[in-house]
Structures are given as C-alpha cells and as structure tokens.
Design a protein around this motif. Structure first.
Motif, PDB file in Angstrom:
ATOM      1  N   VAL A 161      55.738  74.977  20.130  1.00 44.86           N
ATOM      2  CA  VAL A 161      56.003  73.826  19.265  1.00 44.86           C
ATOM      3  C   VAL A 161      57.368  73.243  19.626  1.00 44.86           C
ATOM      4  O   VAL A 161      58.340  73.981  19.791  1.00 44.86           O
ATOM      5  CB  VAL A 161      55.989  74.214  17.769  1.00 44.86           C
TER       6      VAL A 161
ATOM      7  N   LYS B 186      57.425  71.867  11.836  1.00 45.60           N
ATOM      8  CA  LYS B 186      57.649  72.738  12.990  1.00 45.60           C
ATOM      9  C   LYS B 186      57.772  74.194  12.536  1.00 45.60           C
ATOM     10  O   LYS B 186      57.152  75.097  13.117  1.00 45.60           O
ATOM     11  CB  LYS B 186      58.909  72.314  13.740  1.00 45.60           C
ATOM     12  N   HIS B 187      58.548  74.423  11.477  1.00 49.76           N
ATOM     13  CA  HIS B 187      58.735  75.785  10.969  1.00 49.76           C
ATOM     14  C   HIS B 187      57.415  76.358  10.452  1.00 49.76           C
ATOM     15  O   HIS B 187      57.116  77.539  10.672  1.00 49.76           O
ATOM     16  CB  HIS B 187      59.788  75.810   9.870  1.00 49.76           C
TER      17      HIS B 187
ATOM     18  N   ILE C 298      56.284  65.430  17.264  1.00 53.99           N
ATOM     19  CA  ILE C 298      56.095  66.878  17.327  1.00 53.99           C
ATOM     20  C   ILE C 298      55.009  67.172  18.363  1.00 53.99           C
ATOM     21  O   ILE C 298      54.000  66.463  18.432  1.00 53.99           O
ATOM     22  CB  ILE C 298      55.752  67.481  15.944  1.00 53.99           C
TER      23      ILE C 298
ATOM     24  N   ILE D 197      52.648  70.190  20.255  1.00 53.54           N
ATOM     25  CA  ILE D 197      52.115  71.545  20.095  1.00 53.54           C
ATOM     26  C   ILE D 197      51.184  71.881  21.252  1.00 53.54           C
ATOM     27  O   ILE D 197      50.328  71.068  21.619  1.00 53.54           O
ATOM     28  CB  ILE D 197      51.334  71.704  18.767  1.00 53.54           C
TER      29      ILE D 197
ATOM     30  N   THR E 227      46.340  74.499  13.562  1.00 56.94           N
ATOM     31  CA  THR E 227      47.247  73.367  13.774  1.00 56.94           C
ATOM     32  C   THR E 227      46.681  72.090  13.173  1.00 56.94           C
ATOM     33  O   THR E 227      47.368  71.368  12.439  1.00 56.94           O
ATOM     34  CB  THR E 227      47.494  73.164  15.283  1.00 56.94           C
TER      35      THR E 227
ATOM     36  N   LEU F  53      60.015  69.500  19.116  1.00 53.68           N
ATOM     37  CA  LEU F  53      60.267  68.183  18.525  1.00 53.68           C
ATOM     38  C   LEU F  53      60.747  67.232  19.618  1.00 53.68           C
ATOM     39  O   LEU F  53      61.457  67.628  20.546  1.00 53.68           O
ATOM     40  CB  LEU F  53      61.326  68.280  17.424  1.00 53.68           C
TER      41      LEU F  53
ATOM     42  N   GLU G  86      60.997  68.820  11.017  1.00 57.13           N
ATOM     43  CA  GLU G  86      61.539  70.175  11.118  1.00 57.13           C
ATOM     44  C   GLU G  86      60.739  71.153  10.259  1.00 57.13           C
ATOM     45  O   GLU G  86      60.433  72.271  10.681  1.00 57.13           O
ATOM     46  CB  GLU G  86      63.009  70.191  10.691  1.00 57.13           C
TER      47      GLU G  86
ATOM     48  N   GLU H 185      55.246  77.261  13.420  1.00 57.08           N
ATOM     49  CA  GLU H 185      55.774  78.466  14.065  1.00 57.08           C
ATOM     50  C   GLU H 185      55.487  79.715  13.234  1.00 57.08           C
ATOM     51  O   GLU H 185      55.196  80.784  13.777  1.00 57.08           O
ATOM     52  CB  GLU H 185      57.278  78.311  14.304  1.00 57.08           C
TER      53      GLU H 185
END
Length: 300
Positions: free
Chosen positions: A16, A5-6, A36, A38, A49, A18, A2, A9
């Motif tokens: 993106v 991911k944040h 994850i 992308i 990335t 999960l 998580e 983003e």
C-alpha cells in the motif's frame, strides 16, 4: 487517505502506498499519482481491499501491467489497485493450467513453450498480464485468448466470485463480457493447452517475437496497439496510407515502424498522446470515411 492506508495495512492486504506515480506502472511511461495505490497479495486480499474501499466510498480503478492504458498527468483520484506480483500463481493440472491474473503473458508463453504445452506461442510478444489479456481477449498472429481459455475466475464488485466458461465470457475481437454486461475483475484463468514439441514451440515463439521486434517500436515506451482494426481494414495500414507515420505532437510520435503505435520520445504528456489520437481519427475519417475506435483504454 492516511487512515485508509492504515486500515488496509492492518488487514494485511499487500503493498500500500500514497501518491504513487503511475508512470512507473504504465508501458508508455505516462501518468500522474494515484491517491492510494494497492498491490494485493492474493484473491482474498483483493476482495478485502475492494470491500474496505467500497465502505469508504472511494472510487477504484484496477490495472494490470499497464499496457494498453493511458493515464492523465494529473493522476487518478481515489484508489488504483494493481493486480501484479501478489497474484501470479501458476498450477499445472494435466492439459489444464491455472494461472493468476497477475502473471506476465510473455513469461507464461515462454515457460509453457519450453515445457511442450501448445497454444500460447502467439502471446510471446504481448506485454500484458493474464488478467488484462482475458479482459480484452488479447491476440496476435491469427490466434487469441478465446482459443485456449476454458474458464475464467471473476470477482464481481459485490464481492462474489464466479467461474465463467469460455461461452459465458462472450469473446469477440479484442472484447469480452467484462467490458460490457458483467463488470468484474479476472483473478485467475484456466487454459487448455495441447501437448507439443518444446523445440518446435520455442522456435515458433521466437519467430513471432523477432517479427514483433522488427515491425513494432518496443525500443521506446508505448502503450501497444492504439486502435482496433476496423476490419476488413487494418489500423496501421490506414495510418500509413494517410501519410501519418512519424507525425509528432509534443513528445508523442506515430511510430516510423508501425502506424498503429504511438511512442513516447521522452517528454510525451497525456495531452500530447490524446491530441495525436484525435488527429489520426479525424484524418482517417476525412480521407477514408472510416471511424477509428481506440483499443487503448483512455482514463479521463
């Protein structure tokens, strides 16, 4: 994941997600979730990335349109980066066209043929992306990427970008330097295309495409050619001579149309396909003393 991911983003790298099911991103429709997933919005976003994932020691696998790829039902731990819609730019510069790695090869062949640009008709039925085609020197009908590529723009794992010439790409049958010495990701490519007649080129491409439809099982999910041709022999012919056409394990079946294709009849698992590949390899080895090397990339 998580937190990662944040962070991705916040850097606005692109799409993106999960636990993305990878069977949505492979042509054989097999593959479990990626921790994850992308889809970068451009070359710089891809570089950001990779840099962020490297800092967090997260393993990375880069994919294109998912042809020639077999992914386990358990999925892939770490990150999967798809080079797709965010990297599908195209620019015409006289006889040279610059194309993003995410551009679909079939679409490129169609567009260029209609414009009277000669050299890509052979690719009218190859279901991959430009980046994947460069990586493996995709080809058909007596031609391949090496015949038209001027240079390829490569992003290396350390974040550097470099243009490699046709010679530096060291193309051979279904192979490039990216599979061996220089690990990196093709982000765009320059192709040299000669002038031709749009009507003639479109007709030629249609002829190739129609031939593939008649001889290859694209009506079912499949990964494309499973084996490299052990030249001077042809993989499909060897499979047919071994009496293996139609042979089935679970939901995976050797195509009745072409011996070098394995189709997903609807319930095929990774293990079904892998078992079928191993069965073909052992049978051909026993009958003809020929080693069958896979063209499809098998993720373990």
């Amino acid at each position: 994941m998580e937190q990662i991911k944040h962070q991705l983003e916040s850097h606005q790298v692109g799409k993106v997600a999960l636990n993305e099911p990878l069977n949505k991103h492979t042509t054989i429709k097999i593959g479990g979730p990626a921790d994850i997933f992308i889809e970068p919005g451009g070359i710089e976003q891809l570089r950001k990335t990779l840099d962020l994932l490297k800092k967090h020691h997260i393993p990375v696998r880069v994919i294109g349109r998912g042809s020639n790829l077999l992914i386990p039902d358990e999925g892939i731990r770490g990150a999967v980066i798809k080079i797709g819609s965010g990297m599908d730019h195209i620019e015409e510069m006289g006889s040279t066209i610059r194309v993003g790695a995410g551009y679909p090869l079939v679409k490129l062949a169609a567009v260029m043929s209609r414009k009277g640009k000669k050299g890509l008709a052979f690719a009218g039925g190859i279901p991959g992306s430009v980046g994947g085609a460069v990586y493996m020197n995709a080809g058909a009908h007596g031609s391949d990427i090496s015949k038209i590529l001027s240079r390829a723009h490569i992003l290396f794992p350390d974040g550097t970008l470099q243009w490699l010439s046709n010679e530096e790409m060291k193309f051979s049958y279904r192979t490039s330097v990216l599979q061996k010495e220089k690990r990196g990701y093709c982000v765009e490519a320059d192709f040299h295309l000669e002038e031709g007649d749009p009507g003639t080129l479109t007709a030629e491409m249609k002829q190739f495409k129609d031939y593939r439809k008649k001889t290859q099982p694209w009506s079912h999910p499949c990964a494309g050619s499973i084996f490299r041709n052990p030249l001077p022999h042809y993989a499909g012919k060897l499979v047919e001579e071994a009496g293996l056409k139609g042979y089935t394990i679970g939901g995976a079946q050797i195509s009745e149309l072409h011996g070098n294709f394995i189709v997903n009849t609807g319930t095929a698992t990774y293990k079904d396909v892998l078992s079928l590949i191993r069965h073909v390899q052992s049978t051909i080895k026993e009958k003809f003393s020929i080693e069958m090397e896979t063209e499809v990339e098998i993720v373990t």
